[in-house]
Write an enzyme that holds these catalytic residues in place. Structure first.
Site, PDB file in Angstrom:
ATOM      1  N   ARG A  82      40.280 -50.497  10.819  1.00 32.27           N
ATOM      2  CA  ARG A  82      39.612 -50.188   9.548  1.00 32.27           C
ATOM      3  C   ARG A  82      40.494 -50.609   8.371  1.00 32.27           C
ATOM      4  O   ARG A  82      40.009 -51.154   7.375  1.00 32.27           O
ATOM      5  CB  ARG A  82      39.312 -48.688   9.478  1.00 32.27           C
ATOM      6  CG  ARG A  82      38.250 -48.234  10.450  1.00 32.27           C
ATOM      7  CD  ARG A  82      37.794 -46.828  10.195  1.00 32.27           C
ATOM      8  NE  ARG A  82      38.576 -45.814  10.874  1.00 32.27           N
ATOM      9  CZ  ARG A  82      38.228 -45.215  12.003  1.00 32.27           C
ATOM     10  NH1 ARG A  82      37.111 -45.557  12.620  1.00 32.27           N
ATOM     11  NH2 ARG A  82      38.975 -44.279  12.534  1.00 32.27           N
ATOM     12  N   PHE A 123      26.228 -50.131  12.308  1.00 34.19           N
ATOM     13  CA  PHE A 123      26.618 -49.047  13.218  1.00 34.19           C
ATOM     14  C   PHE A 123      27.749 -48.242  12.557  1.00 34.19           C
ATOM     15  O   PHE A 123      28.793 -47.998  13.157  1.00 34.19           O
ATOM     16  CB  PHE A 123      27.075 -49.590  14.582  1.00 34.19           C
ATOM     17  CG  PHE A 123      26.130 -50.584  15.207  1.00 34.19           C
ATOM     18  CD1 PHE A 123      24.999 -50.167  15.899  1.00 34.19           C
ATOM     19  CD2 PHE A 123      26.362 -51.950  15.093  1.00 34.19           C
ATOM     20  CE1 PHE A 123      24.125 -51.089  16.471  1.00 34.19           C
ATOM     21  CE2 PHE A 123      25.502 -52.885  15.664  1.00 34.19           C
ATOM     22  CZ  PHE A 123      24.377 -52.449  16.355  1.00 34.19           C
ATOM     23  N   ASP A 166      23.107 -46.978  10.154  1.00 34.98           N
ATOM     24  CA  ASP A 166      23.224 -46.340  11.467  1.00 34.98           C
ATOM     25  C   ASP A 166      21.874 -45.748  11.851  1.00 34.98           C
ATOM     26  O   ASP A 166      21.091 -45.348  10.982  1.00 34.98           O
ATOM     27  CB  ASP A 166      24.292 -45.241  11.452  1.00 34.98           C
ATOM     28  CG  ASP A 166      24.779 -44.895  12.857  1.00 34.98           C
ATOM     29  OD1 ASP A 166      25.793 -45.486  13.291  1.00 34.98           O
ATOM     30  OD2 ASP A 166      24.138 -44.061  13.520  1.00 34.98           O
ATOM     31  N   ASP A 219      30.333 -52.653  14.456  1.00 37.38           N
ATOM     32  CA  ASP A 219      31.075 -51.681  15.269  1.00 37.38           C
ATOM     33  C   ASP A 219      30.090 -50.915  16.156  1.00 37.38           C
ATOM     34  O   ASP A 219      29.885 -49.711  15.989  1.00 37.38           O
ATOM     35  CB  ASP A 219      31.848 -50.721  14.349  1.00 37.38           C
ATOM     36  CG  ASP A 219      32.687 -49.711  15.129  1.00 37.38           C
ATOM     37  OD1 ASP A 219      32.977 -49.963  16.314  1.00 37.38           O
ATOM     38  OD2 ASP A 219      33.029 -48.658  14.545  1.00 37.38           O
ATOM     39  N   CYS A 244      33.573 -51.861  22.356  1.00 37.99           N
ATOM     40  CA  CYS A 244      34.364 -50.734  22.852  1.00 37.99           C
ATOM     41  C   CYS A 244      34.075 -50.459  24.327  1.00 37.99           C
ATOM     42  O   CYS A 244      34.380 -49.377  24.836  1.00 37.99           O
ATOM     43  CB  CYS A 244      34.112 -49.483  22.016  1.00 37.99           C
ATOM     44  SG  CYS A 244      32.395 -48.921  22.055  1.00 37.99           S
TER      45      CYS A 244
END
Length: 400
Positions: free
Chosen positions: A214, A230, A252, A301, A341
């Protein structure tokens, strides 16, 4: 501790022989002696060679999680205290420990246990039967270590509500360990203030693993128009806003996450600059493209699109789709920050997928940075599952 000895089949145990922490059920030849699931047992190779000590759970595919490789090592109070102290000392040296992951399961040789520190609150997630028996003792040891550094922990909350506990034959648990406290906890990361909801937020309440990723986008965002996809509770968006972006839009699909993101924006005095929208990113990106929207910086993300080997093909399609859509929205010479991720989406496959996406939309990518998870989520080379986050920053250029 049980009195059982587990013997591996001949030619099996490749994972622990290469330094890993797991033994699967199909690798075990026999279990001799008395035990209850969750007990510590000795592990021997097929020829009787001692491999160490671990927790046995016949309910799980991962039937043994190793605690030590040393022959005759007692897993007692002093042993646990040593593991906990080592974990805390490592964090103090490698990260801003005001908020960080203090224990990261196998990578800290405490398999199945996660502990996050948010200011003066700890959140614990226990995902394996054996370690579950020791969680309160480990928390007590952690508090003691931190007290030596002048840190008083005012509360502990358990978030052992992940579905993977069912694979261990365990019930899902959630609640206070000790006295109750306000579960909205304020933290500061990279100069950004957040309210972390340790009770109802995702996983333990906040994703600490992206801390320095970040921060890495901040230098790109001054005077920029930024799209954060996201966004969850707004972390990349707020870093962009704090860095001096002209405007930021965070998107989101979760209304709860968007509400929390707006709360965080207000906390930082960024409500005018940083706006949030509840919506489906897969639907929004093509719509923005049709409208001719362009951004200086786009951040992707997403949640893990695959949590098993079986769904990798669909995950590749998903990552390729959002990346090519995002590239179309980046101005010529602008920047794309994109990540995965998922442990199963390995670094090579992720890079290949992004490359395909760029080719499909005739863009040229100049790699600015490649990063992984923050050091408080250490990657243990012998435990492949500890390496999961891949994060790229690219400059996106038209074909020259």
């Amino acid at each position: 501790m049980g009195n059982a000895i587990v013997t591996l089949k001949k030619g099996q145990g490749r994972t622990i022989k290469s330094g890993g922490m797991w033994v699967y059920g199909n690798e075990i030849e026999s279990v001799m002696g008395s035990f209850e699931n969750g007990d510590l047992v000795e592990v021997h190779d097929f020829d009787g060679y001692p491999m160490g000590t671990g927790f046995l759970n016949t309910n799980s595919k991962i039937q043994i999680r190793m605690m030590t490789r040393k022959k005759g090592q007692q897993v007692d109070k002093e042993f646990l205290k040593m593991r906990v102290r080592d974990a805390w000392e490592y964090r103090k040296k490698t990260v801003d420990a005001s908020s960080c992951r203090v224990i990261f399961g196998e990578a800290d040789w405490l398999p199945g246990l996660v502990v996050d520190k948010f200011g003066d609150v700890l959140v614990v997630q226990s995902l394996a039967l054996g370690i579950d028996r020791f969680k309160e003792e480990i928390i007590s040891d952690l508090k003691e270590c931190m007290a030596e550094d002048g840190i008083t922990i005012r509360g502990v909350y358990e978030r052992s509500d992940a579905k993977v506990r069912k694979l261990e034959g365990m019930e899902l648990k959630k609640g206070f360990l000790g006295p109750e406290f306000d579960t909205k906890v304020e933290i500061v990361e990279n100069g950004v203030r957040y309210l972390v909801d340790v009770k109802d937020g995702q996983k333990t309440g906040f994703f600490l693993d992206q801390k320095y990723n970040r921060k890495a986008i901040q230098k790109l965002c001054r005077n920029a128009r930024v799209l954060d996809c996201f966004t969850h509770t707004g972390s990349f968006a707020l870093n962009a806003g704090l860095a001096g972006a002209d405007s930021v839009l965070g998107v989101d699909a979760s209304q709860l996450a968007i509400s929390q993101a707006k709360e965080n924006a207000a906390l930082n005095g960024l409500s005018e600059t940083v706006q949030f929208l509840c919506g489906d990113v897969f639907e929004l990106l093509p719509k923005m493209e049709r409208q001719g929207e362009k951004f200086d910086v786009v951040v992707l993300d997403p949640p893990a699109f695959t949590k098993s080997k079986n769904s990798i093909k669909n995950a590749v399609k998903g990552y390729r789709e959002i990346n090519l859509r995002a590239m179309k929205l980046v101005k010529d010479g602008g920047f794309l920050a994109t990540c995965s991720c998922s442990h199963f989406m390995d670094a090579e496959l992720f890079a290949k997928t992004i490359h395909q996406a760029a080719g499909n939309v005739h863009k040229r990518l100049r790699q600015v940075e490649f990063r992984t998870q923050a050091p408080d989520h250490p990657i243990l080379w012998e435990a492949e599952e500890s390496y999961y986050l891949k994060f790229y920053i690219f400059q996106v250029c038209e074909e020259k």
